[in-house]
Design a protein around this motif. Structure first.
Motif, PDB file in Angstrom:
ATOM      1  N   ILE A  75      22.264  -3.238   8.045  1.00 40.68           N
ATOM      2  CA  ILE A  75      21.500  -2.310   6.586  1.00 40.68           C
ATOM      3  C   ILE A  75      21.341  -0.685   7.311  1.00 40.68           C
ATOM      4  N   ASP A  76      22.399  -0.071   7.281  1.00 47.27           N
ATOM      5  CA  ASP A  76      22.161   1.331   7.317  1.00 47.27           C
ATOM      6  C   ASP A  76      20.871   2.213   6.742  1.00 47.27           C
ATOM      7  N   ALA A  77      20.697   1.782   5.113  1.00 45.65           N
ATOM      8  CA  ALA A  77      19.922   2.333   4.702  1.00 45.65           C
ATOM      9  C   ALA A  77      19.714   1.881   3.219  1.00 45.65           C
ATOM     10  N   VAL A  78      18.116   2.261   3.481  1.00 46.76           N
ATOM     11  CA  VAL A  78      17.321   1.555   2.339  1.00 46.76           C
ATOM     12  C   VAL A  78      16.777   2.659   0.756  1.00 46.76           C
ATOM     13  N   VAL A  79      17.058   2.395  -0.056  1.00 44.62           N
ATOM     14  CA  VAL A  79      16.248   3.507  -1.180  1.00 44.62           C
ATOM     15  C   VAL A  79      15.486   2.451  -1.502  1.00 44.62           C
ATOM     16  N   ASN A  80      13.993   2.446  -1.207  1.00 43.88           N
ATOM     17  CA  ASN A  80      13.003   1.742  -1.742  1.00 43.88           C
ATOM     18  C   ASN A  80      12.738   2.705  -2.845  1.00 43.88           C
ATOM     19  N   HIS A  81      13.291   2.252  -3.937  1.00 44.21           N
ATOM     20  CA  HIS A  81      12.018   2.405  -5.499  1.00 44.21           C
ATOM     21  C   HIS A  81      11.921   2.056  -6.670  1.00 44.21           C
ATOM     22  N   THR A  82      11.072   2.524  -6.939  1.00 46.77           N
ATOM     23  CA  THR A  82      10.179   1.801  -8.261  1.00 46.77           C
ATOM     24  C   THR A  82       9.985   2.074  -8.796  1.00 46.77           C
ATOM     25  N   GLY A  83       9.560   1.608 -10.288  1.00 43.86           N
ATOM     26  CA  GLY A  83       9.184   2.212 -11.841  1.00 43.86           C
ATOM     27  C   GLY A  83       7.674   3.053 -10.476  1.00 43.86           C
ATOM     28  N   HIS A  84       6.875   2.781 -12.011  1.00 47.35           N
ATOM     29  CA  HIS A  84       5.905   3.780 -12.268  1.00 47.35           C
ATOM     30  C   HIS A  84       4.649   2.788 -12.503  1.00 47.35           C
ATOM     31  N   PRO A  85       3.326   3.159 -11.987  1.00 47.92           N
ATOM     32  CA  PRO A  85       2.387   2.341 -11.482  1.00 47.92           C
ATOM     33  C   PRO A  85       1.347   2.236 -13.099  1.00 47.92           C
ATOM     34  N   PRO A  86       1.224   1.956 -13.307  1.00 51.21           N
ATOM     35  CA  PRO A  86      -0.208   2.073 -15.021  1.00 51.21           C
ATOM     36  C   PRO A  86      -0.962   3.199 -15.083  1.00 51.21           C
ATOM     37  N   LYS A  87      -1.351   3.313 -15.947  1.00 49.16           N
ATOM     38  CA  LYS A  87      -1.431   5.130 -16.820  1.00 49.16           C
ATOM     39  C   LYS A  87      -2.502   4.914 -17.165  1.00 49.16           C
ATOM     40  N   GLY A  88      -3.590   6.082 -17.388  1.00 46.05           N
ATOM     41  CA  GLY A  88      -5.135   5.974 -18.281  1.00 46.05           C
ATOM     42  C   GLY A  88      -6.328   6.560 -18.387  1.00 46.05           C
ATOM     43  N   PRO A  89      -6.662   6.959 -18.503  1.00 43.18           N
ATOM     44  CA  PRO A  89      -7.900   7.202 -18.735  1.00 43.18           C
ATOM     45  C   PRO A  89      -8.661   6.565 -16.903  1.00 43.18           C
ATOM     46  N   ILE A  90      -8.892   7.700 -16.456  1.00 43.61           N
ATOM     47  CA  ILE A  90      -9.176   7.019 -14.876  1.00 43.61           C
ATOM     48  C   ILE A  90     -10.432   6.276 -14.579  1.00 43.61           C
ATOM     49  N   LEU A  91     -11.272   6.633 -15.942  1.00 49.32           N
ATOM     50  CA  LEU A  91     -12.422   5.332 -15.432  1.00 49.32           C
ATOM     51  C   LEU A  91     -12.360   4.189 -16.399  1.00 49.32           C
ATOM     52  N   GLU A  92     -10.980   3.871 -17.210  1.00 41.04           N
ATOM     53  CA  GLU A  92     -10.671   2.467 -17.222  1.00 41.04           C
ATOM     54  C   GLU A  92      -9.079   2.391 -17.074  1.00 41.04           C
ATOM     55  N   ILE A  93      -9.089   2.613 -15.819  1.00 45.07           N
ATOM     56  CA  ILE A  93      -8.249   2.264 -14.982  1.00 45.07           C
ATOM     57  C   ILE A  93      -9.147   0.636 -14.767  1.00 45.07           C
ATOM     58  N   SER A  94      -8.445  -0.583 -14.127  1.00 43.99           N
ATOM     59  CA  SER A  94      -9.259  -1.404 -14.362  1.00 43.99           C
ATOM     60  C   SER A  94      -8.675  -1.890 -12.278  1.00 43.99           C
ATOM     61  N   ASP A  95      -9.617  -2.440 -11.493  1.00 40.89           N
ATOM     62  CA  ASP A  95      -8.941  -2.401 -10.358  1.00 40.89           C
ATOM     63  C   ASP A  95      -8.049  -3.066 -10.200  1.00 40.89           C
ATOM     64  N   ALA A  96      -7.142  -4.294 -11.098  1.00 43.03           N
ATOM     65  CA  ALA A  96      -6.298  -5.296 -11.231  1.00 43.03           C
ATOM     66  C   ALA A  96      -5.141  -4.258 -11.280  1.00 43.03           C
ATOM     67  N   ASP A  97      -5.266  -3.034 -12.054  1.00 44.05           N
ATOM     68  CA  ASP A  97      -4.330  -2.208 -12.129  1.00 44.05           C
ATOM     69  C   ASP A  97      -4.074  -1.271 -11.365  1.00 44.05           C
ATOM     70  N   TRP A  98      -5.378  -1.011 -10.504  1.00 45.79           N
ATOM     71  CA  TRP A  98      -5.199   0.008  -9.183  1.00 45.79           C
ATOM     72  C   TRP A  98      -4.090  -0.368  -8.352  1.00 45.79           C
ATOM     73  N   HIS A  99      -4.636  -2.020  -8.449  1.00 49.99           N
ATOM     74  CA  HIS A  99      -3.974  -3.250  -7.001  1.00 49.99           C
ATOM     75  C   HIS A  99      -2.617  -2.947  -7.462  1.00 49.99           C
ATOM     76  N   LYS A 100      -1.937  -3.064  -8.709  1.00 46.20           N
ATOM     77  CA  LYS A 100      -0.366  -3.203  -9.400  1.00 46.20           C
ATOM     78  C   LYS A 100       0.090  -2.393  -9.120  1.00 46.20           C
ATOM     79  N   GLY A 101      -0.381  -0.460  -8.916  1.00 43.06           N
ATOM     80  CA  GLY A 101       0.041   0.756  -8.341  1.00 43.06           C
ATOM     81  C   GLY A 101       0.217   0.465  -6.550  1.00 43.06           C
ATOM     82  N   LEU A 102      -0.760  -0.214  -6.308  1.00 39.60           N
ATOM     83  CA  LEU A 102      -0.451   0.382  -4.631  1.00 39.60           C
ATOM     84  C   LEU A 102       0.853  -0.657  -4.140  1.00 39.60           C
ATOM     85  N   ASP A 103       0.424  -1.647  -4.671  1.00 37.33           N
ATOM     86  CA  ASP A 103       1.955  -2.903  -4.440  1.00 37.33           C
ATOM     87  C   ASP A 103       3.249  -1.982  -4.402  1.00 37.33           C
ATOM     88  N   MET A 104       3.036  -1.176  -6.165  1.00 38.95           N
ATOM     89  CA  MET A 104       4.412  -1.229  -6.464  1.00 38.95           C
ATOM     90  C   MET A 104       4.948   0.498  -5.752  1.00 38.95           C
TER      91      MET A 104
END
Length: 149
Positions: A75-104
């Motif tokens: 393996i000579d190169a890795v393009v570690n590409h991903t989509g986008h995490p959940p979005k929304g008003p900051i006070l409405e983003i759930s902990d689960a969605d923050w975790h999805k963002g961290l995973d992604m």
């Protein structure tokens, strides 16, 4: 040295597919993955290895790396590409969605690095590019999980 080999994640369409095509045009052998199955189809047309899976699933990353080594031996190169995490008003983003963002956006990079870095060290080098299609159409300053007040 044998032909160069690149892994590209989220390679089923859009930016990931374009990157895979460009790498193929420059002579790289490819191992592609996407959750949609599009990477498998693209890999067929480019003569590469394709897998349906997600960058958020450790088992999928392990399988991608193992199949790449089995088929190409390096393996000579890795393009570690991903989509986008959940979005929304900051006070409405759930902990689960923050975790999805961290995973992604963060943990997929850590996991892939842990899997591939020992291979690259053993073979004498390699390169990583970590990108996301987050805000691909309209850049935003709120990142990694988009939030507005």
């Amino acid at each position: 040295m044998s032909e160069k080999v690149a892994i590209v994640t989220a390679a089923g369409k859009g930016m990931g597919a374009a990157i895979a095509k460009e790498l193929s045009n420059t002579g790289y052998k490819l191992a592609l993955m996407s959750p949609s199955g599009g990477a498998e189809e693209l890999a067929k047309t480019l003569g590469g290895l394709g897998l349906t899976g997600s960058v958020t699933e450790v088992a999928d990353l392990e399988k991608l790396v193992a199949l790449t080594i089995e088929r190409y031996g390096r393996i000579d190169a890795v393009v570690n590409h991903t989509g986008h995490p959940p979005k929304g008003p900051i006070l409405e983003i759930s902990d689960a969605d923050w975790h999805k963002g961290l995973d992604m956006l963060l943990l997929n990079v850590v996991r892939m690095s842990k899997l591939v870095t020992p291979i690259m060290i053993k073979q004498g080098g390699g390169a990583f590019v970590n990108i996301s299609t987050y805000a691909v159409f309209e850049p935003e300053s709120t990142f990694p999980v988009s939030g507005t007040l």
